[in-house]
Design a protein around this motif. Sequence first.
Motif, PDB file in Angstrom:
ATOM      1  N   VAL A  47     -39.711 -21.680  48.837  1.00 40.18           N
ATOM      2  CA  VAL A  47     -38.536 -21.260  48.088  1.00 40.18           C
ATOM      3  C   VAL A  47     -37.626 -20.501  49.046  1.00 40.18           C
ATOM      4  O   VAL A  47     -38.082 -19.634  49.786  1.00 40.18           O
ATOM      5  CB  VAL A  47     -38.934 -20.342  46.911  1.00 40.18           C
ATOM      6  N   LEU A  48     -36.373 -20.860  49.029  1.00 42.60           N
ATOM      7  CA  LEU A  48     -35.389 -20.202  49.875  1.00 42.60           C
ATOM      8  C   LEU A  48     -34.593 -19.242  49.010  1.00 42.60           C
ATOM      9  O   LEU A  48     -34.020 -19.637  48.001  1.00 42.60           O
ATOM     10  CB  LEU A  48     -34.456 -21.237  50.505  1.00 42.60           C
ATOM     11  N   GLU A  49     -34.595 -18.005  49.385  1.00 41.39           N
ATOM     12  CA  GLU A  49     -33.837 -17.008  48.638  1.00 41.39           C
ATOM     13  C   GLU A  49     -32.740 -16.450  49.542  1.00 41.39           C
ATOM     14  O   GLU A  49     -32.990 -16.148  50.699  1.00 41.39           O
ATOM     15  CB  GLU A  49     -34.750 -15.880  48.176  1.00 41.39           C
ATOM     16  N   MET A  50     -31.539 -16.339  48.964  1.00 36.10           N
ATOM     17  CA  MET A  50     -30.416 -15.829  49.734  1.00 36.10           C
ATOM     18  C   MET A  50     -29.674 -14.802  48.895  1.00 36.10           C
ATOM     19  O   MET A  50     -29.620 -14.904  47.674  1.00 36.10           O
ATOM     20  CB  MET A  50     -29.474 -16.965  50.118  1.00 36.10           C
ATOM     21  N   ASP A  51     -29.079 -13.838  49.569  1.00 36.86           N
ATOM     22  CA  ASP A  51     -28.272 -12.840  48.874  1.00 36.86           C
ATOM     23  C   ASP A  51     -26.858 -13.355  48.642  1.00 36.86           C
ATOM     24  O   ASP A  51     -26.284 -13.171  47.588  1.00 36.86           O
ATOM     25  CB  ASP A  51     -28.216 -11.544  49.685  1.00 36.86           C
ATOM     26  N   LYS A  52     -26.300 -14.022  49.647  1.00 35.97           N
ATOM     27  CA  LYS A  52     -24.930 -14.515  49.561  1.00 35.97           C
ATOM     28  C   LYS A  52     -24.870 -15.922  50.119  1.00 35.97           C
ATOM     29  O   LYS A  52     -25.614 -16.280  51.016  1.00 35.97           O
ATOM     30  CB  LYS A  52     -23.989 -13.622  50.372  1.00 35.97           C
ATOM     31  N   ILE A  53     -23.937 -16.695  49.585  1.00 36.30           N
ATOM     32  CA  ILE A  53     -23.703 -18.041  50.106  1.00 36.30           C
ATOM     33  C   ILE A  53     -22.206 -18.337  49.974  1.00 36.30           C
ATOM     34  O   ILE A  53     -21.574 -17.923  49.001  1.00 36.30           O
ATOM     35  CB  ILE A  53     -24.554 -19.097  49.369  1.00 36.30           C
ATOM     36  N   ASN A  54     -21.651 -19.001  50.943  1.00 40.55           N
ATOM     37  CA  ASN A  54     -20.236 -19.380  50.901  1.00 40.55           C
ATOM     38  C   ASN A  54     -20.107 -20.763  50.287  1.00 40.55           C
ATOM     39  O   ASN A  54     -20.781 -21.699  50.708  1.00 40.55           O
ATOM     40  CB  ASN A  54     -19.640 -19.380  52.303  1.00 40.55           C
ATOM     41  N   VAL A  55     -19.250 -20.880  49.293  1.00 44.79           N
ATOM     42  CA  VAL A  55     -18.990 -22.154  48.631  1.00 44.79           C
ATOM     43  C   VAL A  55     -17.520 -22.465  48.819  1.00 44.79           C
ATOM     44  O   VAL A  55     -16.668 -21.592  48.637  1.00 44.79           O
ATOM     45  CB  VAL A  55     -19.338 -22.068  47.122  1.00 44.79           C
ATOM     46  N   SER A  56     -17.231 -23.705  49.176  1.00 44.86           N
ATOM     47  CA  SER A  56     -15.833 -24.085  49.361  1.00 44.86           C
ATOM     48  C   SER A  56     -15.543 -25.368  48.597  1.00 44.86           C
ATOM     49  O   SER A  56     -16.453 -26.085  48.189  1.00 44.86           O
ATOM     50  CB  SER A  56     -15.527 -24.271  50.847  1.00 44.86           C
ATOM     51  N   SER A  57     -14.262 -25.640  48.427  1.00 45.59           N
ATOM     52  CA  SER A  57     -13.829 -26.812  47.684  1.00 45.59           C
ATOM     53  C   SER A  57     -13.034 -27.731  48.602  1.00 45.59           C
ATOM     54  O   SER A  57     -12.426 -27.284  49.571  1.00 45.59           O
ATOM     55  CB  SER A  57     -12.948 -26.353  46.521  1.00 45.59           C
ATOM     56  N   GLU A  58     -13.021 -29.014  48.263  1.00 43.50           N
ATOM     57  CA  GLU A  58     -12.248 -29.970  49.048  1.00 43.50           C
ATOM     58  C   GLU A  58     -10.758 -29.851  48.747  1.00 43.50           C
ATOM     59  O   GLU A  58      -9.925 -30.214  49.563  1.00 43.50           O
ATOM     60  CB  GLU A  58     -12.729 -31.391  48.771  1.00 43.50           C
ATOM     61  N   ILE A  59     -10.425 -29.371  47.534  1.00 48.21           N
ATOM     62  CA  ILE A  59      -9.022 -29.212  47.156  1.00 48.21           C
ATOM     63  C   ILE A  59      -8.773 -27.768  46.740  1.00 48.21           C
ATOM     64  O   ILE A  59      -9.652 -27.109  46.183  1.00 48.21           O
ATOM     65  CB  ILE A  59      -8.619 -30.172  46.010  1.00 48.21           C
ATOM     66  N   PRO A  60      -7.559 -27.272  46.981  1.00 48.24           N
ATOM     67  CA  PRO A  60      -7.251 -25.904  46.551  1.00 48.24           C
ATOM     68  C   PRO A  60      -6.948 -25.872  45.056  1.00 48.24           C
ATOM     69  O   PRO A  60      -6.537 -26.866  44.468  1.00 48.24           O
ATOM     70  CB  PRO A  60      -6.019 -25.550  47.378  1.00 48.24           C
ATOM     71  N   GLY A  61      -7.141 -24.733  44.450  1.00 43.54           N
ATOM     72  CA  GLY A  61      -6.815 -24.568  43.042  1.00 43.54           C
ATOM     73  C   GLY A  61      -7.554 -23.390  42.452  1.00 43.54           C
ATOM     74  O   GLY A  61      -8.443 -22.815  43.074  1.00 43.54           O
ATOM     75  N   VAL A  68     -22.105 -22.511  36.291  1.00 45.82           N
ATOM     76  CA  VAL A  68     -23.363 -21.825  36.593  1.00 45.82           C
ATOM     77  C   VAL A  68     -23.125 -20.326  36.674  1.00 45.82           C
ATOM     78  O   VAL A  68     -22.019 -19.875  36.938  1.00 45.82           O
ATOM     79  CB  VAL A  68     -23.982 -22.323  37.924  1.00 45.82           C
ATOM     80  N   ASP A  69     -24.177 -19.593  36.438  1.00 44.42           N
ATOM     81  CA  ASP A  69     -24.111 -18.136  36.544  1.00 44.42           C
ATOM     82  C   ASP A  69     -24.926 -17.680  37.734  1.00 44.42           C
ATOM     83  O   ASP A  69     -25.690 -18.456  38.333  1.00 44.42           O
ATOM     84  CB  ASP A  69     -24.654 -17.479  35.275  1.00 44.42           C
ATOM     85  N   ASP A  70     -24.807 -16.426  38.055  1.00 47.85           N
ATOM     86  CA  ASP A  70     -25.556 -15.822  39.152  1.00 47.85           C
ATOM     87  C   ASP A  70     -27.057 -15.988  38.910  1.00 47.85           C
ATOM     88  O   ASP A  70     -27.548 -15.730  37.815  1.00 47.85           O
ATOM     89  CB  ASP A  70     -25.199 -14.332  39.247  1.00 47.85           C
ATOM     90  N   GLY A  71     -27.757 -16.474  39.913  1.00 45.06           N
ATOM     91  CA  GLY A  71     -29.208 -16.634  39.816  1.00 45.06           C
ATOM     92  C   GLY A  71     -29.665 -18.007  39.361  1.00 45.06           C
ATOM     93  O   GLY A  71     -30.857 -18.289  39.340  1.00 45.06           O
ATOM     94  N   TYR A  72     -28.727 -18.890  38.983  1.00 38.95           N
ATOM     95  CA  TYR A  72     -29.107 -20.240  38.556  1.00 38.95           C
ATOM     96  C   TYR A  72     -29.621 -21.039  39.745  1.00 38.95           C
ATOM     97  O   TYR A  72     -29.166 -20.870  40.868  1.00 38.95           O
ATOM     98  CB  TYR A  72     -27.909 -20.974  37.954  1.00 38.95           C
TER      99      TYR A  72
END
Length: 109
Positions: A47-61, A68-72
């Motif tokens: 199991v990989l546990e992380m405190d923070k992760i960067n998520v990006s999108s292909e398009i701005p908006g 999803v909520d925190d911890g899902y």
Amino acid sequence: MEKEKVMEKFKTVDVKYVGIGVLIAILLYFIVDYIVAKREDKIYYGVLEMDKINVSSEIPGKIEVLYVDDGYVVKKGQELVAIDDKENRLKVENSEINLKSSENQLQKL
């Protein structure tokens, strides 16, 4: 006396052969282990546990809906948010109108 000298020589020879035998056995062990490891696919579980992760999108908006909520637990490729794309759709429509206008002007030439 001679018997003792012969026994001493015999002991030193035995120690040398035992040492060489142990080295050969260790070497063979690592060679066989390397060959077997090359043939087998290694699978690791955990199991990989992380405190923070960067998520990006292909398009701005702006984010319209958060799925999803925190911890899902999420999977690769799963939709996390819905992005308000009104601005992007307007840009596409504008570009299509400009393209048609340019095509019409080109036909007039």
